[in-house]
Motif scaffolding. Structure first.
Motif, mmCIF file in Angstrom:
data_model
loop_
_atom_site.group_PDB
_atom_site.id
_atom_site.type_symbol
_atom_site.label_atom_id
_atom_site.label_comp_id
_atom_site.label_asym_id
_atom_site.label_seq_id
_atom_site.Cartn_x
_atom_site.Cartn_y
_atom_site.Cartn_z
ATOM 1 N N GLY A 78 0.826 -1.209 0.000
ATOM 2 C CA GLY A 78 0.000 0.000 0.000
ATOM 3 C C GLY A 78 0.851 1.247 0.000
ATOM 4 O O GLY A 78 2.007 1.238 -0.414
ATOM 5 N N GLY A 79 0.272 2.328 0.517
ATOM 6 C CA GLY A 79 0.951 3.621 0.506
ATOM 7 C C GLY A 79 0.222 4.579 -0.406
ATOM 8 O O GLY A 79 -1.013 4.607 -0.446
ATOM 9 N N GLY A 80 0.978 5.340 -1.190
ATOM 10 C CA GLY A 80 0.330 6.264 -2.091
ATOM 11 C C GLY A 80 1.280 6.999 -3.007
ATOM 12 O O GLY A 80 2.452 7.222 -2.682
ATOM 13 N N ASN A 81 0.792 7.298 -4.213
ATOM 14 C CA ASN A 81 1.445 8.182 -5.175
ATOM 15 C C ASN A 81 2.595 7.514 -5.936
ATOM 16 O O ASN A 81 3.601 8.142 -6.232
ATOM 17 N N TYR A 82 2.438 6.230 -6.270
ATOM 18 C CA TYR A 82 3.447 5.564 -7.092
ATOM 19 C C TYR A 82 2.795 4.448 -7.904
ATOM 20 O O TYR A 82 1.694 3.984 -7.573
ATOM 21 N N THR A 83 3.468 4.022 -8.971
ATOM 22 C CA THR A 83 2.982 2.935 -9.815
ATOM 23 C C THR A 83 3.874 1.727 -9.622
ATOM 24 O O THR A 83 5.043 1.733 -10.025
ATOM 25 N N LEU A 84 3.356 0.692 -8.977
ATOM 26 C CA LEU A 84 4.105 -0.536 -8.754
ATOM 27 C C LEU A 84 4.244 -1.292 -10.069
ATOM 28 O O LEU A 84 3.248 -1.507 -10.778
ATOM 29 N N LYS A 85 5.480 -1.699 -10.407
ATOM 30 C CA LYS A 85 5.725 -2.347 -11.701
ATOM 31 C C LYS A 85 6.288 -3.759 -11.577
ATOM 32 O O LYS A 85 6.030 -4.601 -12.437
ATOM 33 N N LYS A 86 7.071 -4.018 -10.556
ATOM 34 C CA LYS A 86 7.706 -5.335 -10.477
ATOM 35 C C LYS A 86 8.071 -5.660 -9.031
ATOM 36 O O LYS A 86 8.451 -4.779 -8.269
ATOM 37 N N ILE A 87 7.949 -6.948 -8.695
ATOM 38 C CA ILE A 87 8.409 -7.459 -7.406
ATOM 39 C C ILE A 87 9.371 -8.600 -7.696
ATOM 40 O O ILE A 87 9.062 -9.494 -8.494
ATOM 41 N N GLU A 88 10.536 -8.568 -7.052
ATOM 42 C CA GLU A 88 11.547 -9.593 -7.275
ATOM 43 C C GLU A 88 12.053 -10.123 -5.942
ATOM 44 O O GLU A 88 12.026 -9.419 -4.929
ATOM 45 N N LEU A 89 12.511 -11.347 -5.968
ATOM 46 C CA LEU A 89 13.214 -11.927 -4.830
ATOM 47 C C LEU A 89 14.668 -12.140 -5.215
ATOM 48 O O LEU A 89 14.976 -12.511 -6.352
ATOM 49 N N PHE A 90 15.544 -11.898 -4.275
ATOM 50 C CA PHE A 90 16.980 -12.035 -4.496
ATOM 51 C C PHE A 90 17.407 -13.463 -4.207
ATOM 52 O O PHE A 90 17.150 -13.991 -3.131
ATOM 53 N N ARG A 91 17.999 -14.081 -5.206
ATOM 54 C CA ARG A 91 18.538 -15.422 -5.014
ATOM 55 C C ARG A 91 20.055 -15.330 -5.096
ATOM 56 O O ARG A 91 20.615 -15.038 -6.147
ATOM 57 N N GLU A 92 20.713 -15.565 -3.992
ATOM 58 C CA GLU A 92 22.159 -15.430 -3.941
ATOM 59 C C GLU A 92 22.822 -16.678 -4.501
ATOM 60 O O GLU A 92 22.324 -17.787 -4.363
#
Length: 445
Positions: free
Chosen positions: A317-331
């Motif tokens: 949530g929150g406000g005033n932005y456009t979410l485009k991608k979610i990533e997980l870091f695989r080391e």
């Protein structure tokens, strides 16, 4: 009698309602500052104030008694103002003034002081579409980068085109039209102050770009475009909506959000049970990101790991932005971690290598990570039989080199001898120099 009682009750209700309406109107017009975002500022930074009665504000006074009268109203209960020059270096409280009244903000401002410390990579040419990496403090205030151009004029890269913009790091794509060769890139903050970076080597060859940096792999688990306009617009992403196939999720794994953020935004992340992961590094799951910051990284909590694996996912949530991608870091698989200063020599036993996730093979890329160093330091590597693998040219020998100041990791191919001794039962590697090693990994695909 019933009619009289009913009439009195109605009059009483009207009176109560009238008083309540008056009270609500007074509350709306009462001068009050409820929040200031962001709370770390510097000259030129746009600051947003929320509260009541702000539509009549004629002056915003910054720490150091610096008043600003150029105020923009951006909505009911919202005003913006640009941070002036000359505010107190130690920060302080912001005050608004209107019609002889004044009101103080409930939180103090601090003053940002951008300080680039080092750049990378120093050991290779940076091609067009690859990144110059800048590390330091308060780098969220950087708005532009200037590259020397082939035609003698600078090529300007705006912050909106940076690959990463965070308080501790910037990744700036090398643009078309640059002049190949040794170069000092210049960055500029929102006040117009410029910083000349240490020398790197630019190439005019074009690369297709590379999502990997220093042996990291970010795996996309969600990709779309959703505008999160205010706090009523929560995004509930169940595990079924996320691509988690083949990812071993655990507490501490890094998550990265990518978004469009032209004006500054508030970003809030919860696990699927409304638990609050530590997003800002200070125990809060809600963080303000300055205009132009387009990425946010944080470690997932135990609660988030459980809800990702359990089906209920995450809430954003929150406000005033456009979410485009979610990533997980695989080391990449870690063979060894700790803190060891080599000296002459460190005989690393094969028994101390963790080979549970990977088998070392000739031709694979091995990565050594070092403690940060501000002066050149030596690094020498042999396999367990004193064989000399090829690290790079330009040192005392191909396996005995000098690491430049700020060169905090090193990657090269595993030799046949290294593969044999790393998979053996005695000494895996023999390491010398005056460097402190913190991690050894193998890059796998």
């Amino acid at each position: 009698m019933k009619k009289l009682i009913t009439g009195l009750a109605l009059l009483t209700l009207m009176a109560v309602t009238s008083c309540s309406d008056d009270d609500a109107a007074d509350a709306i017009h009462q001068l009050e500052v409820k929040s200031v975002l962001p709370t770390k500022v510097m000259e030129g930074q746009v600051v947003t104030l929320t509260g009541t009665g702000l539509d009549k504000v004629t002056s915003v006074v910054f720490p150091g008694n610096v008043a600003v009268g150029d105020i923009s109203k951006v909505g009911n209960g919202y005003i913006t103002v640009r941070t002036p020059s000359g505010i107190a270096a130690e920060g302080g409280i912001i005050t608004v003034e209107a019609d002889g009244e004044s009101a103080e903000a409930p939180m103090a401002l601090t003053v940002g002081k951008p300080a680039p410390v080092r750049v990378a990579p120093l050991d290779q040419e940076i091609k067009i579409n690859e990144c110059v990496e800048v590390y330091g403090t308060d780098l969220e205030f950087i708005t532009k980068a200037y590259f020397p151009g082939e035609d003698g004029t600078d090529v300007v890269v705006e912050a909106t085109d940076f690959k990463r913009k965070a308080t501790g790091s910037l990744y700036i794509y090398s643009p078309m039209g640059i002049k190949a060769g040794p170069a000092q890139v210049v960055i500029e903050d929102c006040s117009g102050k410029k910083y000349t970076l240490p020398e790197v080597t630019l190439s005019d060859e074009v690369s297709g770009g590379n999502e990997e940096t220093g042996g990291e792999r970010y795996v996309p688990i969600w990709q779309d475009e959703v505008y999160i306009y205010d706090w009523a617009n929560w995004q509930y992403l169940t595990s079924d909506q996320l691509n988690l196939e083949g990812i071993q999720i655990h507490e501490g794994m890094m998550m990265r959000l990518t978004f469009d953020n032209p004006d500054g935004a508030s970003v809030c992340i919860c696990d699927g049970n409304w638990g609050a992961p530590d997003v800002d590094g200070q125990g809060n799951n809600n963080v303000w990101v300055s205009a132009g910051v387009t990425e946010l990284e944080f470690p997932i909590s135990q609660g988030m790991a459980e809800t990702l694996k359990g089906g209920s996912g995450i809430i954003i949530g929150g406000g005033n932005y456009t979410l485009k991608k979610i990533e997980l870091f695989r080391e990449y698989p870690t063979l060894w971690s700790g803190e060891y200063t080599t000296g002459w020599w460190w005989y690393l036993p094969a028994s101390e290598l963790d080979l549970s996730a990977v088998t070392p093979e000739a031709g694979q890329i091995i990565k050594f990570t070092f403690a940060h160093h501000d002066a050149p330091q030596t690094f020498c590597l042999c396999d367990g039989w004193w064989g000399a693998p090829y690290i790079r040219d330009g040192g005392e020998s191909i396996n005995n080199i000098v690491l430049s100041a700020g060169e905090d990791f090193l990657e090269f191919e595993i030799s046949e001898g290294m593969a044999a001794t790393m998979n053996g039962t005695e000494t895996a590697l023999i390491i010398g120099g005056d460097i402190t090693i913190t991690k050894i990994q193998i890059k796998t695909e």
